[in-house]
Design a protein around this motif. Structure first.
Motif, mmCIF file in Angstrom:
data_model
loop_
_atom_site.group_PDB
_atom_site.id
_atom_site.type_symbol
_atom_site.label_atom_id
_atom_site.label_comp_id
_atom_site.label_asym_id
_atom_site.label_seq_id
_atom_site.Cartn_x
_atom_site.Cartn_y
_atom_site.Cartn_z
ATOM 1 N N SER A 1 11.690 6.025 7.258
ATOM 2 C CA SER A 1 12.000 4.669 7.675
ATOM 3 C C SER A 1 10.848 3.719 7.339
ATOM 4 O O SER A 1 9.689 4.139 7.160
ATOM 5 C CB SER A 1 12.309 4.619 9.169
ATOM 6 N N ARG A 2 11.159 2.454 7.278
ATOM 7 C CA ARG A 2 10.174 1.410 6.992
ATOM 8 C C ARG A 2 9.022 1.492 7.998
ATOM 9 O O ARG A 2 9.232 1.614 9.202
ATOM 10 C CB ARG A 2 10.862 0.047 7.084
ATOM 11 N N GLY A 3 7.808 1.451 7.490
ATOM 12 C CA GLY A 3 6.625 1.556 8.333
ATOM 13 C C GLY A 3 6.052 2.953 8.428
ATOM 14 O O GLY A 3 4.914 3.128 8.876
ATOM 15 N N SER A 4 6.815 3.968 8.022
ATOM 16 C CA SER A 4 6.321 5.340 8.092
ATOM 17 C C SER A 4 5.153 5.546 7.124
ATOM 18 O O SER A 4 5.059 4.892 6.087
ATOM 19 C CB SER A 4 7.434 6.335 7.736
ATOM 20 N N ARG A 5 4.279 6.451 7.495
ATOM 21 C CA ARG A 5 3.175 6.852 6.633
ATOM 22 C C ARG A 5 3.416 8.263 6.121
ATOM 23 O O ARG A 5 3.887 9.125 6.875
ATOM 24 C CB ARG A 5 1.854 6.836 7.387
ATOM 25 N N LEU A 6 3.076 8.489 4.872
ATOM 26 C CA LEU A 6 3.183 9.812 4.256
ATOM 27 C C LEU A 6 1.820 10.198 3.721
ATOM 28 O O LEU A 6 1.272 9.507 2.858
ATOM 29 C CB LEU A 6 4.202 9.807 3.118
ATOM 30 N N ARG A 7 1.276 11.288 4.240
ATOM 31 C CA ARG A 7 0.005 11.817 3.721
ATOM 32 C C ARG A 7 0.286 13.064 2.902
ATOM 33 O O ARG A 7 0.926 14.003 3.385
ATOM 34 C CB ARG A 7 -0.935 12.149 4.882
ATOM 35 N N LEU A 8 -0.182 13.063 1.671
ATOM 36 C CA LEU A 8 -0.075 14.222 0.788
ATOM 37 C C LEU A 8 -1.464 14.811 0.611
ATOM 38 O O LEU A 8 -2.420 14.071 0.345
ATOM 39 C CB LEU A 8 0.506 13.819 -0.565
ATOM 40 N N ILE A 9 -1.562 16.132 0.751
ATOM 41 C CA ILE A 9 -2.848 16.814 0.624
ATOM 42 C C ILE A 9 -2.753 17.871 -0.474
ATOM 43 O O ILE A 9 -1.856 18.720 -0.462
ATOM 44 C CB ILE A 9 -3.264 17.475 1.951
ATOM 45 N N ASP A 10 -3.687 17.798 -1.403
ATOM 46 C CA ASP A 10 -3.831 18.809 -2.451
ATOM 47 C C ASP A 10 -4.622 19.961 -1.836
ATOM 48 O O ASP A 10 -5.847 20.011 -1.897
ATOM 49 C CB ASP A 10 -4.565 18.188 -3.641
ATOM 50 N N PRO B 1 4.007 1.141 12.379
ATOM 51 C CA PRO B 1 4.499 -0.233 12.456
ATOM 52 C C PRO B 1 4.788 -0.816 11.075
ATOM 53 O O PRO B 1 4.194 -0.410 10.072
ATOM 54 C CB PRO B 1 3.351 -0.974 13.126
ATOM 55 N N VAL B 2 5.692 -1.767 11.048
ATOM 56 C CA VAL B 2 5.972 -2.519 9.824
ATOM 57 C C VAL B 2 4.738 -3.327 9.452
ATOM 58 O O VAL B 2 3.992 -3.820 10.317
ATOM 59 C CB VAL B 2 7.199 -3.430 10.038
ATOM 60 N N THR B 3 4.490 -3.485 8.180
ATOM 61 C CA THR B 3 3.314 -4.200 7.689
ATOM 62 C C THR B 3 3.272 -5.638 8.197
ATOM 63 O O THR B 3 4.233 -6.393 7.993
ATOM 64 C CB THR B 3 3.310 -4.195 6.155
ATOM 65 N N PRO B 4 2.181 -6.053 8.852
ATOM 66 C CA PRO B 4 2.086 -7.432 9.355
ATOM 67 C C PRO B 4 1.765 -8.423 8.247
ATOM 68 O O PRO B 4 1.338 -8.043 7.150
ATOM 69 C CB PRO B 4 0.942 -7.342 10.367
ATOM 70 N N GLU B 5 1.945 -9.688 8.541
ATOM 71 C CA GLU B 5 1.744 -10.729 7.530
ATOM 72 C C GLU B 5 0.299 -10.814 7.067
ATOM 73 O O GLU B 5 0.031 -11.224 5.937
ATOM 74 C CB GLU B 5 2.213 -12.081 8.062
ATOM 75 N N ASP B 6 -0.656 -10.456 7.931
ATOM 76 C CA ASP B 6 -2.066 -10.574 7.562
ATOM 77 C C ASP B 6 -2.645 -9.269 7.003
ATOM 78 O O ASP B 6 -3.863 -9.136 6.871
ATOM 79 C CB ASP B 6 -2.891 -11.047 8.755
ATOM 80 N N ASP B 7 -1.784 -8.312 6.664
ATOM 81 C CA ASP B 7 -2.248 -7.045 6.122
ATOM 82 C C ASP B 7 -3.026 -7.275 4.825
ATOM 83 O O ASP B 7 -2.603 -8.045 3.954
ATOM 84 C CB ASP B 7 -1.043 -6.133 5.857
ATOM 85 N N ALA B 8 -4.164 -6.582 4.691
ATOM 86 C CA ALA B 8 -5.037 -6.816 3.542
ATOM 87 C C ALA B 8 -4.380 -6.416 2.224
ATOM 88 O O ALA B 8 -4.620 -7.061 1.188
ATOM 89 C CB ALA B 8 -6.345 -6.046 3.739
ATOM 90 N N ILE B 9 -3.575 -5.369 2.227
ATOM 91 C CA ILE B 9 -2.887 -4.977 0.990
ATOM 92 C C ILE B 9 -1.811 -6.000 0.646
ATOM 93 O O ILE B 9 -1.645 -6.375 -0.519
ATOM 94 C CB ILE B 9 -2.287 -3.563 1.143
#
Length: 274
Positions: free
Chosen positions: A62-71, A246-254
């Motif tokens: 879903s929108r806002g989810s984080r996915l971490r991939l590890i080698d 959380p969904v990305t806020p308007e002031d997000d640096a990216i």
């Protein structure tokens, strides 16, 4: 063993006796991880899986989810497809991802853009720095040429065939397998146009964390890079961990880093005003 499995009741008893067996490469159900980032509640964990060498996995996030991939062991190759989960005809566009950002080398702060000018995912952390937007997935033909066998049921399956299995779980087919990006195995374009593979092996435990900016379908294949020069089919496990966020806020640096990126985020926000 063959005789046991030929008897349905004996096969059932054998299968049930395997309960609790720990296999390194498989989903963890329910998802449990003991090394989530600071501030992440374990209750928000939605996916924990180790993808075997030559394996694949797929998930809707879903929108806002984080996915971490590890080698995990330093020799994984995470070939990645991304779709808009609600309208899969919208999907990752590698050419636009490169062109719009004026940069073909992915890393923290970079965006994965769709063919509709929207951000599907953003890279919020990256300590690997070796990723590839040029070469696409390995194929049955490329694997057969290098390893002697490229069949999906053989010992050296290709990323493209693994993609076909993954997209089929979402009602998609061969025409939906679009150009991918390859994480953890990079390439460098030399001054004369030569493509130099950067295949490692690398340090154990390198990771990339992506943030879903839309509801997305992911398909991951963990197969050797198509330009891997080694004669042996060499790839090691890939770990995937995802959690709600959380969904990305308007002031997000990216979001605000570049005019082109901001427009792509605004296109996402306009999409969700429906």
């Amino acid at each position: 063993m063959t005789a046991i499995l030929a008897d349905p009741l004996a096969a059932r008893d054998h299968a049930r006796a395997m309960a609790g067996t720990v296999v390194e490469a498989m989903p963890v159900l329910p998802p449990i991880a003991d090394d989530l980032p600071d501030g992440v509640d374990a209750a928000d964990l939605v996916w924990e899986e180790t993808i075997a060498a030559g394996g694949y996995a797929t998930r809707r996030l879903s929108r806002g989810s984080r996915l971490r991939l590890i080698d995990v062991k330093g020799d994984a190759c995470a070939s990645l497809l991304v779709f808009n989960a609600d309208l899969p005809t919208e999907r990752l566009n590698v050419a636009d991802t490169v062109k719009v950002q004026w940069n073909a080398y992915l890393g923290a702060g970079k965006l994965l853009l769709s063919d509709m000018g929207r951000v599907l995912m953003s890279i919020v952390a990256d300590d690997a720095g070796t990723h590839d937007c040029f070469c696409g997935p390995s194929t049955p033909a490329s694997n057969a040429a290098r390893y002697g066998d490229g069949s999906n049921s053989g010992a050296q399956p290709s990323a493209r065939d693994r993609f076909l299995l993954g997209v089929a779980k979402h009602g998609l087919g061969r025409r939906d397998v679009h150009p991918c990006i390859n994480l953890f195995k990079g390439t460098r374009i030399e001054a004369d146009g030569t493509v130099t593979p950067l295949v490692g092996p690398y340090a154990l435990g390198r990771s990339v964390t992506l943030r879903a900016e839309m509801d997305v379908i992911l398909v991951l294949a963990n197969c050797p890079h198509v330009l891997d020069p080694r004669d042996a089919y060499t790839v090691t496990p890939l770990r995937a961990t995802a959690w709600r966020g959380p969904v990305t806020p308007e002031d997000d640096a990216i979001r605000t880093a570049t005019p082109e990126g901001l427009r792509a985020f605004q296109n996402v926000e306009d999409y969700f005003r429906r």
